[in-house]
Design an enzyme around this catalytic site. Structure first.
Site, PDB file in Angstrom:
ATOM      1  N   CYS A  68       0.866  -1.183   0.000  1.00 57.32           N
ATOM      2  CA  CYS A  68       0.000   0.000   0.000  1.00 57.32           C
ATOM      3  C   CYS A  68       0.894   1.222   0.000  1.00 57.32           C
ATOM      4  CB  CYS A  68      -0.906  -0.015   1.227  1.00 57.32           C
ATOM      5  SG  CYS A  68      -2.030   1.385   1.335  1.00 57.32           S
ATOM      6  N   GLU A 121       1.533  -4.179  -5.377  1.00 58.45           N
ATOM      7  CA  GLU A 121       0.368  -5.046  -5.302  1.00 58.45           C
ATOM      8  C   GLU A 121      -0.788  -4.417  -6.042  1.00 58.45           C
ATOM      9  OE1 GLU A 121      -2.424  -6.969  -1.766  1.00 58.45           O
ATOM     10  OE2 GLU A 121      -0.314  -6.485  -1.363  1.00 58.45           O
TER      11      GLU A 121
END
Length: 543
Positions: A403, A437
């Site tokens: 993140c 991600e």
């Protein structure tokens, strides 16, 4: 009294329009579309918006308590505000037409324009009725969509864990975290029918729980023989303004259906000397929801409902930088490394704060499996947080970022690209290839695309030797999939004498020259004092 505007697209029922003057504010329900006054820098505009939720106007208990204390101490009480208008007793959470989800907000009833037409929600089709030509009829007793998604996610998880999936010969030795085709069992006729019907619905959420590498479905791939599967548009058609406009008007990129439906519960946040608007829902305690301003300590990230409580906390708070190890320092920029297991409360507060600005972030409580790298700007009063990225301690897909976020008050200053560059410097130290991600947020997608293009073109310009895709990957720590997508999007692949080569066009060189002329901060590897952390099996046992 009520006029219906019919659409000629198939036999789908049209929305019902009620003319102005034929309805009242009390008849407006969730799902209606109505014109609402929206403040702009130039004044005010009337824009169509959809009502997503309706509530009674909340009362701030901390403001009332403060007023009562003022009265009891004999203080001078300001003139009472004029009583609310009858239409302001309700508040409406609206989504502006053709605007990004982050601009959704609560508005008072007085801003609704009752002198314009009201569009009612489109009636749902009864079970078994076809929506139009070529549509599929629902099977009787069909499970709800949420159950279908859960069933498909279970199938994919089982397929991913299957030991029969092996790597294809001839691939690179480095594992690439790009999305791989999911293995599926043979579907029954009913399941195939359901899947086709869901594809026709055109939802933004990927039913398979997967997303393209670039997050927008614009991924270009090369087949095994080297021929392009899809011809990309010319480089001149890739405009940053068009890209930003496309992302501005797009919807949510979250894979969690429950997260899309959650209504924003915070209005504004005060972090240090900055006051910013919250973009999305964040699971702060419900006692703090719907306050005009939530006050956050910029050093320990604790949250308070009133400025007085924050000032009392600051007298006792001893933190002046994130509670971790400083691993990088250059000029006024520092980066701190934190272990989510050791600094549990601080990392949870950070996740709650970042959830206000990331709609696809669903993990905000379990922080122990992650390392956090927090970038700060130093001055005489302390280290002020700019942004951060988290990283799994043990990533099966070799993701180097889980993140990433730059706080809104520090955006458009080059700090996002600086965070991305720092994450790849860590990957170089580890000797691994890395990729963020998926899915990326809209702003994260822009930042990564710009970084990949800049690094790859810069390397090709400064290298006189021939470079392969694997050579570029080893020098930059960018995965092969990200390099292929970037080169294909920039149209760097050319067919020459029976093979594909990488060639820089004039348009690419001109665009890169403009980027180089812009002064921006860089990461200097010599100032990075860091060794990849090694964890034992017991340290990786999080539950």
């Amino acid at each position: 009294m009520v006029s219906a505007h019919t659409n000629n697209e198939g036999s789908q029922e049209s929305a019902t329009i009620t003319p102005a003057g034929m309805y009242t504010i009390s008849t407006i329900t969730v799902g209606c579309k109505i014109y609402i006054r929206r403040p702009t820098p130039d004044g005010e505009e009337e824009r169509l918006a959809e009502i997503l939720s309706i509530r009674d106007k909340p009362v701030n208990p901390y403001t009332l308590a403060s007023a009562q204390r003022t009265d009891s101490r004999g203080g001078v009480k300001e003139e009472e505000d004029a009583p609310d208008k009858p239409e302001d007793k309700k508040e409406y959470f609206v989504h502006w037409d053709q605007f990004n989800k982050r601009l959704d907000e609560w508005v008072t009833g007085s801003r609704l324009i009752l002198s314009r037409d009201l569009e009612w929600p489109r009636p749902k089709l009864p079970p078994g009725k076809k929506a139009g030509p070529g549509s599929l009829q629902k099977a009787p007793g069909k499970a709800p969509r949420s159950q279908n998604l859960l069933k498909k996610a279970t199938i994919n998880a089982a397929a991913a864990a299957s030991p029969t999936s092996a790597s294809t010969p001839g691939r690179s030795a480095f594992p690439s975290p790009s999305p791989a085709p999911s293995l599926k069992r043979k579907l029954t006729d009913d399941e195939e029918e359901e899947e086709e019907e869901e594809e026709l619905e055109g939802d933004d959420v990927d039913a398979e729980g997967e997303m393209d590498v670039d997050g927008e479905g614009d991924t270009f791939e090369l087949n095994v023989n080297g021929a392009q599967v899809e011809t990309p548009p010319p480089v001149s058609s890739f405009s940053k303004e068009q890209e930003i406009e496309k992302l501005r008007t797009s919807g949510s990129m979250t894979q969690s259906i429950s997260e899309i439906a959650r209504v924003k519960n915070l209005n504004r946040l005060q972090i240090g000397k900055h006051e910013v608007e919250a973009w999305y829902f964040s699971p702060y305690p419900k006692e703090y929801a719907h306050l005009p301003v939530l006050y956050i300590c910029e050093f320990c990230l604790a949250y308070f409902p009133s400025p007085m409580m924050l000032s009392r906390h600051r007298q006792r708070c001893t933190l002046f930088h994130p509670p971790g190890n400083e691993i990088y320092r250059h000029q006024d920029i520092s980066v701190f490394e934190l272990d989510g297991k050791r600094q549990l409360s601080w990392c949870r507060n950070l996740s709650l704060l970042s959830k206000c600005f990331l709609d696809h972030k669903t993990l905000y409580y379990d922080v122990t499996p992650f390392m956090y790298y927090v970038m700060c700007q130093r001055d005489s009063t302390g280290c002020h947080i700019i942004g951060y990225f988290s990283k799994e301690k043990e990533s099966a897909e070799n993701y180097n970022v889980a993140c990433i976020l730059t706080l809104p008050q520090h955006q458009r200053h080059g700090f996002g690209k600086l965070l991305i560059e720092f994450s790849y410097e860590l990957s170089k130290k580890e000797g691994k290839l890395g990729s963020p991600e998926k899915p990326l947020s809209d702003l994260g997608l822009l930042g990564y695309r710009a970084y990949w293009a800049e690094v790859i073109v810069e390397l090709l310009i400064n290298t006189t030797d021939e470079l392969s895709i694997d050579d570029i990957a080893q020098k930059t720590s960018i995965t092969h999939a990200d390099i292929m997508n970037t080169c294909t999007t920039l149209q760097l692949f050319k067919h020459y004498k029976g093979q594909h080569i990488i060639c820089l066009s004039e348009a690419v060189l001109e665009k890169h020259e403009k980027v180089r002329n812009k002064r921006r901060r860089r990461i200097y590897a010599d100032n990075l004092i860091w060794k990849p952390p090694v964890f034992t099996r017991d340290q990786l046992r999080f539950y």
